[in-house]
Each structure stands twice: as structure tokens, then as C-alpha cells.
Scaffold this active site. Sequence first.
Site, PDB file in Angstrom:
ATOM      1  CG  ASP A  22     -13.449   6.490  -1.134  1.00 43.20           C
ATOM      2  OD1 ASP A  22     -13.478   6.346   0.111  1.00 43.20           O
ATOM      3  OD2 ASP A  22     -12.391   6.423  -1.800  1.00 43.20           O
TER       4      ASP A  22
ATOM      5  CD  GLN B  66     -12.993  -1.804  -0.391  1.00 38.89           C
ATOM      6  OE1 GLN B  66     -12.218  -1.737   0.539  1.00 38.89           O
ATOM      7  NE2 GLN B  66     -14.220  -2.311  -0.268  1.00 38.89           N
TER       8      GLN B  66
ATOM      9  CB  CYS C 274     -13.913   1.317   0.142  1.00 36.18           C
ATOM     10  SG  CYS C 274     -13.319   3.012   0.306  1.00 36.18           S
TER      11      CYS C 274
ATOM     12  NE  ARG D  73      -3.819   0.646   2.006  1.00 35.14           N
ATOM     13  CZ  ARG D  73      -5.035   0.769   2.543  1.00 35.14           C
ATOM     14  NH1 ARG D  73      -5.218   1.523   3.603  1.00 35.14           N
ATOM     15  NH2 ARG D  73      -6.056   0.125   2.028  1.00 35.14           N
TER      16      ARG D  73
ATOM     17  CG  HIS E  32      -8.492   0.157  -2.734  1.00 38.15           C
ATOM     18  ND1 HIS E  32      -7.733  -0.944  -2.378  1.00 38.15           N
ATOM     19  CD2 HIS E  32      -9.098   0.582  -1.583  1.00 38.15           C
ATOM     20  CE1 HIS E  32      -7.868  -1.161  -1.079  1.00 38.15           C
ATOM     21  NE2 HIS E  32      -8.692  -0.267  -0.578  1.00 38.15           N
TER      22      HIS E  32
ATOM     23  NE  ARG F  49     -10.328  -5.067   0.780  1.00 37.75           N
ATOM     24  CZ  ARG F  49      -9.535  -4.080   1.222  1.00 37.75           C
ATOM     25  NH1 ARG F  49     -10.064  -3.001   1.742  1.00 37.75           N
ATOM     26  NH2 ARG F  49      -8.219  -4.148   1.084  1.00 37.75           N
TER      27      ARG F  49
HETATM   28  N1   CP Z   1     -11.142   0.066   2.590  1.00 39.16           N
HETATM   29  C1   CP Z   1      -9.882  -0.040   3.014  1.00 39.16           C
HETATM   30  O1   CP Z   1      -8.963  -0.291   2.242  1.00 39.16           O
HETATM   31  O2   CP Z   1      -9.714   0.134   4.349  1.00 39.16           O
HETATM   32  P1   CP Z   1      -8.341   0.317   5.134  1.00 39.16           P
HETATM   33  O3   CP Z   1      -7.779   1.640   4.707  1.00 39.16           O
HETATM   34  O4   CP Z   1      -8.743   0.301   6.581  1.00 39.16           O
HETATM   35  O5   CP Z   1      -7.427  -0.808   4.793  1.00 39.16           O
HETATM   36  N1  NVA Z   2      -9.831   6.818  -1.321  1.00 39.00           N
HETATM   37  C1  NVA Z   2      -9.464   6.401  -0.002  1.00 39.00           C
HETATM   38  C2  NVA Z   2      -9.696   4.940   0.179  1.00 39.00           C
HETATM   39  C3  NVA Z   2      -9.360   4.406   1.539  1.00 39.00           C
HETATM   40  C4  NVA Z   2      -9.534   2.935   1.649  1.00 39.00           C
HETATM   41  C5  NVA Z   2      -7.985   6.737   0.237  1.00 39.00           C
HETATM   42  O1  NVA Z   2      -7.187   6.557  -0.697  1.00 39.00           O
HETATM   43  O2  NVA Z   2      -7.638   7.195   1.322  1.00 39.00           O
END
Ligand code: CP
Ligand code: NVA
Length: 301
Positions: A219, A132, A259, A102, A129, A287
Site C-alpha cells: 500500500d 477493502q 487497494c 470514512r 479498512h 469492492r
Molecule cells: N481503496 C480505496 O479505498 O480506494 P478509495 O480511496 O478510492 O476509496
Molecule cells: N492507506 C491508504 C489507503 C487508501 C485506500 C490511506 O489511508 O490513504
Amino acid sequence: MEHLLKLLDCSQEEILSVLELADQLKYERKHHIPHPLLAGKSIGLIFQKSSTRTRVSFETGMFQLGGQALFLSSRDLQIGRGEPVQDTARVLSRYLDGIMIRTFEQKEVEDLARYGSIPVINGLTDFCHPCQVLADLMTIREKYGVLKGLKLCYIGDGNNMANSLIVGGLKTEMKVSVATPEGYRPAKEVLDFAAGFDTFTLTDDPMKAAENADIVITDTWASMGQEAEKEVRMKAFQGYQVNDELMAAAKPGAMVQHCLPAYRGQEITEKVFEAHAAEIFEEAENRLHAQKAVMVLLMKK
Ligand code: CP
Ligand code: NVA
């Protein structure tokens, strides 16, 4: 499938094979049927951003598959002090059987895959993502039994989630409608892909996008890394909230997905969120199942 870097790389068959296996793994877990498909394997989980769902579902998912997950915060890794990703990739490839990362830049994920010799899974970048959205597709298919022909509507920021939903939705033959303010459109690469589909629409009118939708998704208005833009963004996204009025434009009984984390009173009202909490938390649970399927398909050689 060699890696999961972005859904643009995946065929419809590959996406559906993840969903099939995810359903099976979910069934087995529910019925206490062990599935140690990755016994003896290790995955490294590199995090340059915060996480609740991704971290916990990968860690516990790998444990349920009989393997081991290592949480690798970039604060502690040498990568955080400037060791090049090319070197990190080649070193980790000698210890591990897979890497989830990530991070901010999509290029970093692609480089990890290029220089390493083990499967790489994108656990979120600024661009996309995919994990997700595989869980979202799984959740939608659980409710409706199919994906093809459904109308998926995304309201809000043209961010990583929007990018992956557009690609995942179109590749599984859903109709996809997106409403974002002018300056917050999805990525060009994604819009170029979507331009090949007459089932895709992009507008700045949320009510129009929501018309007759089977699924409404939103989101956060300020993603991780955009904290400094928060105030400007709060203004830019006024009118892009998923609320009762917007839901009234969708099909009666339409599903809502988020998400998470969700910011009540911003991109979604408390009322809509709580009315759809069961399907939003099912999405969060999925997930686990979807990522276990991804790990098995990539790492069980
Ligand atoms: N939706 C999601 O990816 O959550 P986290 O940021 O908690 O991993
Ligand atoms: N768009 C959000 C998603 C978090 C899971 C971010 O990138 O922070």
C-alpha cells in the site's frame, strides 16, 4: 453482525458469510439477475477524506440493491463545523437505514455506532479498512478456491491496510507475514491479537517475509492525512518496494494485491503492477460485490 467497525469484532463465520453472499451477488450481476434486496432503504455516506472506489462502489452498489445512497461530504455537513458525532448519529438514525463513514479517528466510527441506532460501516479510518480487506479476501479466494493455509505477505507501512489484512488473514486461517521498517509497525491492538497465532510473523526484512508467499500485498507509503511526512517516509521505506527481486522470493505465480491508489516507482514498480493488473483491478471490482454483501447483511432486517 450489527455494524462493520473493524475486523477484530468479526468472527470467522461472519467474514465467510460476507464472502459467500458477495460471490452470489457478483454472479447475479454478471448474469443480469436483479437483486433489489434493499428496496426503499437509504444509506448515508460520510466522507472526511477523498475516495474514488469506496464512494462509487457504495453509491452504485446501493442503487443495484434497489436503495438510495446519499453522499455526505464533511465539508458540507454540520459535523465539519463542530456538531458532535453523538448528535449527528442520533439525527441520521431517524432518516437513514445505515451509515458508511470514512474518517481519521477510529473512535469517531465507534461513537457513531454507539450513539446511533442504525448499522455503521467503516469505509476507512487511520486504524483500519475492513471493506477493502473483505474485497481482498474475496479476490484471493476466487483465485485459489480457499483461504486456509495460504501465505499472505504484506510489505511496507504498518497502516490501516496492514492492520486489517493481519486480522482478516489470521481469522480466515491464512499464514500472515509482515515486513515494515521498525518505526512503522502495525497497531499495538492488532499485534496483541496476532500474538496468539503461530502463523503470524513480523520482521523488518521484506525478502524474508515474501519467502514462499502465495499473495504479496502493499500500500502507499504515505496515507491520507500523512502528506506532511511524505519526505521522511519516502526515505524510511527504501528497500520495501514490491519489485521483481521481491516477487522472486514469493511462490512462482504468486498473486499481487493493492487497494489503490498505487504510486508506481514507490511501493510497487510499474512492471510488477502491470504484470498483476488483472488481479488488482478484479480486487477493485470486488469492492462493489463485497460491500453490497455487507450492506445486505447489516441492513436487510
Ligand atoms: N481503496 C480505496 O479505498 O480506494 P478509495 O480511496 O478510492 O476509496
Ligand atoms: N492507506 C491508504 C489507503 C487508501 C485506500 C490511506 O489511508 O490513504
